[in-house]
Design a protein around this motif. Structure first.
Motif, short mmCIF file in Angstrom:
data_model
loop_
_atom_site.label_atom_id
_atom_site.label_comp_id
_atom_site.label_asym_id
_atom_site.label_seq_id
_atom_site.Cartn_x
_atom_site.Cartn_y
_atom_site.Cartn_z
N GLU A 96 -4.29 -10.82 -8.37
CA GLU A 96 -4.22 -9.45 -9.40
C GLU A 96 -3.58 -8.57 -8.75
O GLU A 96 -3.72 -7.95 -9.95
CB GLU A 96 -5.73 -10.46 -9.61
CG GLU A 96 -7.09 -9.08 -9.41
CD GLU A 96 -7.07 -9.84 -8.01
OE1 GLU A 96 -7.81 -8.98 -6.98
OE2 GLU A 96 -6.96 -10.97 -7.45
N LEU A 97 -3.23 -7.99 -7.35
CA LEU A 97 -3.82 -7.12 -7.40
C LEU A 97 -2.12 -6.10 -7.86
O LEU A 97 -1.23 -6.94 -7.70
CB LEU A 97 -3.47 -6.51 -6.00
CG LEU A 97 -4.97 -6.65 -4.99
CD1 LEU A 97 -5.12 -6.69 -3.69
CD2 LEU A 97 -5.83 -5.66 -5.03
N ALA A 98 -1.96 -5.41 -8.04
CA ALA A 98 -0.99 -4.43 -8.30
C ALA A 98 0.47 -4.61 -7.12
O ALA A 98 -0.54 -4.32 -5.99
CB ALA A 98 -0.44 -2.99 -8.82
N GLY A 99 1.50 -4.73 -7.77
CA GLY A 99 2.40 -5.26 -6.44
C GLY A 99 2.45 -6.77 -5.84
O GLY A 99 3.81 -6.74 -5.39
N VAL A 100 1.55 -7.57 -6.50
CA VAL A 100 1.88 -9.06 -5.54
C VAL A 100 2.94 -9.55 -7.35
O VAL A 100 2.35 -9.29 -8.21
CB VAL A 100 0.32 -9.37 -6.47
CG1 VAL A 100 0.50 -10.82 -5.59
CG2 VAL A 100 0.09 -9.32 -4.35
#
Length: 418
Positions: free
Chosen positions: A125-129
């Protein structure tokens, strides 16, 4: 007598557009409604993995048809509506969208395509994924790539390798993590797999095979790296997960249609109820390749989407035309252009022409002495020769094909008759 509600095509994609166009070409004058859940008019998907590195994606430039074409063909294009419910009755049926709209139909075509396969990874769920399937995915990925330094691609299939090549050409540090022991293992033989590993590494991409990922690590909600089971930490500002797709069958299941790795259809594109058709990525069909190994297949390619849609359109109008085609595929990975003719499943012999280290070669596949497929890297003449031979039912003798100085076109001959 009930009014003809016409044909409802669910899936405003390449398959759906071709199905609608084919109905008109076959003389159908009844209403056609083409419904898609994306906000954009139908567009080409293959360029999405190849045109990510300008920071933006121009969806309009990728449009399959103009607004004037839809009007001129009297096709109602509905975008931004996701169909969530289907029901059948004696006159046809009705579809209901998430927004509450109802679409009556006399005939139904499912061109629902496929969805990305998701990995249950900690940190996903992290930004950039990112995952990459549609234009919105591509726009988000392009924006992040523009500012990235370290890019990790999880999955060594064609989409992943295309994105990796583009990112590397844009000056990024790129790592490809593949869980299997070789790249694109389901599509090509070991010789071609090994070529892609070596070729990408020669160009500066780190390729890790048998990679077991434990989690995605982050800082402040932003992805920062990928952690492997052996303790290795791979730095990442952007992570693309490209581990294949799964056919979208939920609507077919609502209708009680047979489903197994896609919506099961017969050689005419008809579903198990005998009146609904399904075509393209979502359909599981009898192998249409006359030199194939039999059984059923599900294919993901533009040529298949177009040709299968034509067969399905004919079936909707009561014309039973068996689907037969020569499968062919392509993948552009920077300066590497792969073209595949035929299906290599079941091969028992290969012939290598050219030099993989020079980035120009062909790998020909044979079964019981007859050519069935070829992988051609920067070898357009070989690809066309094999494709034409297979389409005409001709053969290219293996012993002669091994002579790289011979032109395959000149070696093509009619197969021996027992």
């Amino acid at each position: 007598m009930a009014m003809d509600a016409g044909t409802l095509i669910i899936g405003a994609c390449q398959t759906g557009v071709q199905l609608a166009a084919s109905l008109r070409e076959l003389g159908d004058t009844s209403p056609i409604t083409l419904v898609g859940e994306e906000p954009h008019a139908p567009y080409q998907r293959p360029p999405l993995s190849k045109e990510l590195h300008g920071g933006t994606i121009d969806v309009a430039a990728l449009s399959l048809r103009t607004a004037d074409w839809y009007r001129g063909q009297d096709i109602s294009l509905i975008t931004g509506e996701r169909i969530v419910h289907l029901e059948r009755d004696n006159d046809g049926g009705a579809a209901t969208s998430a927004g509450g709209r109802t679409f009556r139909f006399s005939r139904l075509a499912l061109a629902t395509g496929a969805a990305v396969r998701r990995l249950p990874l900690e940190g996903a769920e992290l930004a950039g994924v990112h995952y990459l399937r549609d234009a919105s995915d591509a726009a988000r990925l392009a924006a992040d790539l523009a500012a990235a330094r370290d890019v990790v691609v999880i999955g060594g299939g064609f989409i992943g390798l295309e994105v990796a090549a583009g990112a590397r050409a844009a000056g990024k540090r790129v790592t490809v993590l593949e869980a299997a022991p070789r790249l694109v293992g389901r599509a090509v033989a070991e010789e071609t797999s090994e070529y892609f590993r070596a070729a990408h590494q020669r160009r500066g991409t780190l390729v890790v095979l048998d990679a077991q990922i434990t989690r995605l690590a982050g800082t402040g909600g932003q992805v920062a790296g990928v952690e492997l089971a052996d303790g290795t930490q791979v730095s990442a500002d952007v992570v693309l997960i490209g581990v294949g797709v799964v056919p979208r069958t939920e609507l077919a299941e609502q209708l009680g249609l047979a489903v197994e790795n896609g919506i099961e259809v017969d050689e005419h594109g008809l579903c198990s109820d005998g009146r609904t058709v399904a075509a393209g990525d979502c359909a599981n069909l009898p192998n249409p390749y006359v030199r194939g190994s039999g059984g059923r297949v599900r294919m993901e390619s533009v040529p298949h989407a177009l040709e299968h849609a034509k067969t399905a359109a004919a079936a909707l109008l009561g014309r039973r035309e068996p689907y037969r085609m020569l499968p062919w595929f392509w993948s552009d990975q920077g300066d590497i252009k792969l073209q595949i003719a035929g299906l290599s499943a079941g091969f028992d012999q290969t012939v290598l022409r050219g030099d993989p280290e020079a980035d120009k070669f062909s790998l020909l596949y044979y079964r019981e002495g007859k050519i069935i497929a070829a992988d051609c890297v920067n070898s357009a003449a070989d690809f066309m020769a094999v494709r034409n031979a297979l389409a005409r039912g001709q053969d290219i003798p293996a012993a002669a094909a091994a002579d790289v100085g011979a032109r395959l076109k000149q070696l093509t001959r009619e197969p021996a008759v027992a």
